[in-house]
Design a protein around this motif. Structure first.
Motif, mmCIF file in Angstrom:
data_model
loop_
_atom_site.group_PDB
_atom_site.id
_atom_site.type_symbol
_atom_site.label_atom_id
_atom_site.label_comp_id
_atom_site.label_asym_id
_atom_site.label_seq_id
_atom_site.Cartn_x
_atom_site.Cartn_y
_atom_site.Cartn_z
ATOM 1 N N ALA A 48 0.852 -1.196 0.000
ATOM 2 C CA ALA A 48 0.000 0.000 0.000
ATOM 3 C C ALA A 48 0.883 1.240 0.000
ATOM 4 O O ALA A 48 2.083 1.174 0.308
ATOM 5 N N THR A 49 0.266 2.372 -0.344
ATOM 6 C CA THR A 49 0.995 3.634 -0.303
ATOM 7 C C THR A 49 1.235 4.041 1.140
ATOM 8 O O THR A 49 0.490 3.658 2.039
ATOM 9 N N VAL A 50 2.265 4.844 1.347
ATOM 10 C CA VAL A 50 2.658 5.271 2.687
ATOM 11 C C VAL A 50 2.250 6.718 2.885
ATOM 12 O O VAL A 50 2.713 7.598 2.168
ATOM 13 N N GLY A 51 1.376 6.968 3.835
ATOM 14 C CA GLY A 51 0.987 8.333 4.170
ATOM 15 C C GLY A 51 0.342 9.092 3.033
ATOM 16 O O GLY A 51 0.475 10.301 2.936
ATOM 17 N N GLY A 52 -0.349 8.385 2.162
ATOM 18 C CA GLY A 52 -1.034 9.061 1.074
ATOM 19 C C GLY A 52 -0.120 9.480 -0.064
ATOM 20 O O GLY A 52 -0.570 10.070 -1.039
ATOM 21 N N ARG A 53 1.162 9.141 0.036
ATOM 22 C CA ARG A 53 2.097 9.516 -1.015
ATOM 23 C C ARG A 53 2.219 8.384 -2.028
ATOM 24 O O ARG A 53 1.627 7.326 -1.886
ATOM 25 N N SER A 54 3.033 8.580 -3.060
ATOM 26 C CA SER A 54 3.191 7.564 -4.098
ATOM 27 C C SER A 54 4.194 6.493 -3.698
ATOM 28 O O SER A 54 4.415 5.537 -4.430
ATOM 29 N N ARG A 55 4.818 6.636 -2.537
ATOM 30 C CA ARG A 55 5.776 5.631 -2.078
ATOM 31 C C ARG A 55 5.028 4.410 -1.541
ATOM 32 O O ARG A 55 3.977 4.530 -0.926
ATOM 33 N N GLN A 56 5.615 3.245 -1.764
ATOM 34 C CA GLN A 56 4.962 1.990 -1.426
ATOM 35 C C GLN A 56 5.755 1.245 -0.355
ATOM 36 O O GLN A 56 6.979 1.363 -0.255
ATOM 37 N N MET A 57 5.024 0.429 0.421
ATOM 38 C CA MET A 57 5.648 -0.380 1.462
ATOM 39 C C MET A 57 4.729 -1.570 1.740
ATOM 40 O O MET A 57 3.522 -1.507 1.504
ATOM 41 N N LEU A 58 5.296 -2.667 2.245
ATOM 42 C CA LEU A 58 4.473 -3.817 2.605
ATOM 43 C C LEU A 58 3.542 -3.452 3.750
ATOM 44 O O LEU A 58 3.912 -2.716 4.666
ATOM 45 N N THR A 59 2.335 -3.989 3.720
ATOM 46 C CA THR A 59 1.382 -3.761 4.795
ATOM 47 C C THR A 59 1.686 -4.687 5.967
ATOM 48 O O THR A 59 2.417 -5.676 5.843
ATOM 49 N N ALA A 60 1.099 -4.377 7.121
ATOM 50 C CA ALA A 60 1.270 -5.238 8.295
ATOM 51 C C ALA A 60 0.754 -6.636 8.012
ATOM 52 O O ALA A 60 1.341 -7.642 8.452
ATOM 53 N N ALA A 61 -0.356 -6.722 7.272
ATOM 54 C CA ALA A 61 -0.915 -8.035 6.928
ATOM 55 C C ALA A 61 0.050 -8.826 6.058
ATOM 56 O O ALA A 61 0.226 -10.045 6.243
ATOM 57 N N GLY A 62 0.692 -8.152 5.113
ATOM 58 C CA GLY A 62 1.658 -8.824 4.253
ATOM 59 C C GLY A 62 2.864 -9.313 5.028
ATOM 60 O O GLY A 62 3.340 -10.438 4.828
ATOM 61 N N VAL A 63 3.364 -8.461 5.931
ATOM 62 C CA VAL A 63 4.528 -8.836 6.743
ATOM 63 C C VAL A 63 4.201 -10.052 7.603
ATOM 64 O O VAL A 63 5.000 -10.995 7.709
ATOM 65 N N GLU A 64 2.998 -10.061 8.194
ATOM 66 C CA GLU A 64 2.606 -11.177 9.052
ATOM 67 C C GLU A 64 2.447 -12.456 8.249
ATOM 68 O O GLU A 64 2.906 -13.528 8.647
ATOM 69 N N GLU A 65 1.790 -12.363 7.102
ATOM 70 C CA GLU A 65 1.552 -13.544 6.271
ATOM 71 C C GLU A 65 2.860 -14.142 5.764
ATOM 72 O O GLU A 65 3.030 -15.364 5.726
ATOM 73 N N LEU A 66 3.801 -13.286 5.413
ATOM 74 C CA LEU A 66 5.085 -13.757 4.886
ATOM 75 C C LEU A 66 6.033 -14.204 5.998
ATOM 76 O O LEU A 66 7.058 -14.833 5.733
ATOM 77 N N GLY A 67 5.709 -13.853 7.238
ATOM 78 C CA GLY A 67 6.540 -14.283 8.364
ATOM 79 C C GLY A 67 7.803 -13.476 8.531
ATOM 80 O O GLY A 67 8.784 -13.958 9.112
ATOM 81 N N TYR A 68 7.786 -12.231 8.039
ATOM 82 C CA TYR A 68 8.982 -11.388 8.162
ATOM 83 C C TYR A 68 8.952 -10.664 9.501
ATOM 84 O O TYR A 68 7.890 -10.283 9.997
ATOM 85 N N SER A 69 10.124 -10.447 10.083
ATOM 86 C CA SER A 69 10.212 -9.728 11.351
ATOM 87 C C SER A 69 11.595 -9.168 11.522
ATOM 88 O O SER A 69 12.584 -9.835 11.230
ATOM 89 N N ASP A 70 11.695 -7.906 12.017
ATOM 90 C CA ASP A 70 12.988 -7.308 12.350
ATOM 91 C C ASP A 70 13.545 -7.925 13.613
ATOM 92 O O ASP A 70 14.730 -8.111 13.781
ATOM 93 N N GLU A 71 12.679 -8.205 14.585
ATOM 94 C CA GLU A 71 13.107 -8.699 15.889
ATOM 95 C C GLU A 71 12.359 -9.990 16.174
ATOM 96 O O GLU A 71 11.158 -10.094 15.985
#
Length: 557
Positions: free
Chosen positions: A523-546
């Motif tokens: 999804a876009t970040v803060g209404g701008r054209s920049r994109q980032m993975l959503t929390a749902a995507g991060v959870e589904e993919l099993g990614y984590s910083d910590e």
């Protein structure tokens, strides 16, 4: 033997080193008639040019306005204190006593201007203190009675005026700027007398510097940063490299994953400290502070200013910021202006205590430098790069070192302890053969997007996670260009390459992007054209910083 030792041994100060006797107090030979309106008797004042006190032993010194009464009170409660005539402009003798230290300068309301000017002169001197705070004592305060009653200097000090022109806090008035510039100028002799950089970890980190530890997700950045911190804290060598003798004080700023930090420290204690808890010195005083309060260091928010005061007051030797992204929320990491403000804050943190301020950060898509604006790299004394190999080994590479010669790469591995991991060197486990012999040192299962048969949309998601997540995101066009360069460039990362020929890249990219959108993973970040993975995507993919575990998720660190 130094001049200080000579003086102390003789028990009498030399002519060129007044007060360098640790067992004698210089008492005033004369008094002066001055019209003071601060409630202190004239006969307590010292003749201008004479310092009342003894050689400071700690890294923090209180300067009181001439009064023997206040100085004696402070000394009785164990504080290093000196009586100074503020109107005396020759600060040579005082500088010898407070060089490299933190100074609390106590003034009465009627003497604020004089106190500020004196603080500015100390700050400007090339061999002066690391940090000066002007503490305004309320009119009529009896510091002796307050301290004898058990109140601390912070309680007595009233309003504090923070010095340091680097941060325009609105709490001080910039005075005599030209005089400060002239006083700060160094001639050749003064340059030659500057002390050499003091190592914190031999060959890697130095006191009074700003450093950065950079790596992709999966390079165990937090584990290595914690290993640095705990070796410095305890004074133990960092895998054969000398650290701070006797141990030091550490502040660890945690952006997330506090429970994971606790488990990792416990594993380190079990492996390297006979299971004993760290964080306290022989007297039981706290030496480790873990601060789980994210803030935007690229700003002058109240939390940032309070953090600088905390660092100045506690005199930490090592400050770790984990991670840059978590502590610049709201800033644009590709903006030279925003990252320039971050550098200014980090430098102010350094000056506040003479610490090594080390930032943990994600690398860019090439893996060879920190992500975002190069303004940060320009403000560093040291940059260390971590890269994980195919068999689980981690290479620590010194990419930038201003204070010493660059050393050869250090090969590290992760060693399993109590369902977690600790850092060891490859040599400590028997070299390359140890990787084959000790199964738990093998590379963990690759995360989704980096497995042999990962679908293209997972590869794209993994690339976005590794390069842009936690920062300010990126536009679709720039993500496309970066992924193509990374997977088809001079040194291609073929593991993330989208299936099909290079000529089909655009088609495969658009298909993968659409798949992420349909799944709600981007999804876009803060209404701008920049994109980032959503929390749902991060959870589904099993990614984590910590992560609290030592398995697959820990590799995402």
């Amino acid at each position: 033997m130094t001049s200080t030792e000579n003086a102390a041994g003789a028990g009498t100060p030399t002519a060129s080193h007044k007060l360098l006797s640790s067992d004698a107090i210089v008492t005033p030979a004369h008094t002066v008639d001055q019209d003071h309106d601060d409630g202190v008797a004239d006969d307590d004042y010292i003749r201008p040019g004479v310092v009342y006190g003894a050689l400071p032993r700690s890294r923090r010194v209180v300067l009181a306005e001439q009064s023997k009464y206040d100085v004696d009170a402070l000394r009785r409660v164990g504080r290093d204190a000196l009586g100074i005539p503020f109107w005396e402009q020759d600060i040579t003798e005082v500088v010898k006593l407070v060089e490299g230290k933190t100074v609390d300068l106590l003034v009465r309301p009627s003497r604020v201007d004089a106190g500020r000017k004196y603080a500015a002169a100390l700050e400007a001197h090339a061999r002066g203190p690391k940090w000066v705070r002007v503490c305004l004592l309320p009119e009529g305060t009896d510091i002796v009675a307050e301290l004898d009653a058990g109140r601390g200097l912070k309680d007595v000090g009233g309003r504090t005026i923070i010095r340091g022109p680097e941060m325009d806090t609105g709490q001080h008035v910039v005075d005599n700027a030209l005089d400060r510039l002239v006083a700060a100028g160094l001639d050749r002799r003064a340059l030659a007398e500057l002390p050499p950089p003091q190592p914190l970890i031999e060959g890697l980190l130095f006191l009074d510097s700003v450093a950065r530890l950079v790596g992709k997700p999966g390079s165990y950045k937090t584990y290595v940063a914690l290993d640095f911190a705990l070796c410095v804290l305890t004074g133990k060598p960092w895998h054969g490299r000398v650290t701070l003798a006797g141990g030091g004080k550490v502040l660890y700023l945690v952006g997330e994953g506090l429970a994971g930090i606790n488990n990792r420290i416990a594993a380190w204690e079990a492996e390297y400290n006979d299971g004993k808890p760290v964080g306290y010195d022989a007297d039981g005083d706290q030496t480790l502070m873990v601060l789980p309060v994210p803030m935007n260091l690229a700003s002058t928010d109240p939390e940032v200013l309070a953090l600088i005061q905390l660092i100045a007051g506690e005199q930490f030797d090592l400050v770790i910021v984990d991670t840059q992204a978590r502590f610049t929320t709201g800033a644009e990491e590709n903006s030279a202006a925003d990252m320039g403000m971050l550098v200014k804050t980090l430098d102010t943190m350094r000056k506040a205590s003479g610490a090594c301020v080390t930032v943990v950060h994600h690398s860019g898509h090439t893996g060879t430098h920190g992500r975002g604006s190069t303004a940060v790299n320009g403000g560093l004394e040291t940059e260390l790069i971590l890269a994980r190999g195919d068999r689980g080994e981690i290479t620590l590479h010194v990419d930038k070192q201003k204070n010493a010669k660059e050393i050869p790469d250090i090969n590290l591995v992760m060693h399993e302890v109590r369902d977690n991991l600790v850092v060891r060197t490859l040599d400590e486990v028997g070299g390359a053969a140890g990787l084959d012999y000790m199964g738990h040192l093998q590379a963990p299962l690759e995360p989704r997007g980096r497995r042999d048969k990962s679908p293209n949309y997972e590869k794209l998601a993994r690339f976005i996670w590794e390069v842009y997540q936690g920062g300010s995101g990126e536009t679709k066009a720039n993500i496309s260009a970066a992924l193509k360069s990374t997977t088809w460039g001079t040194e291609p990362d073929t593991q993330l390459r989208l299936t099909g020929a290079q000529s089909q890249f655009r088609k495969r990219f658009d298909e993968s992007w659409t798949a992420l959108e349909k799944r709600g993973w981007i999804a876009t970040v803060g209404g701008r054209s920049r994109q980032m993975l959503t929390a749902a995507g991060v959870e589904e993919l099993g990614y984590s910083d910590e992560s609290d575990t030592a398995g697959e998720d820990a590799a995402d660190d």
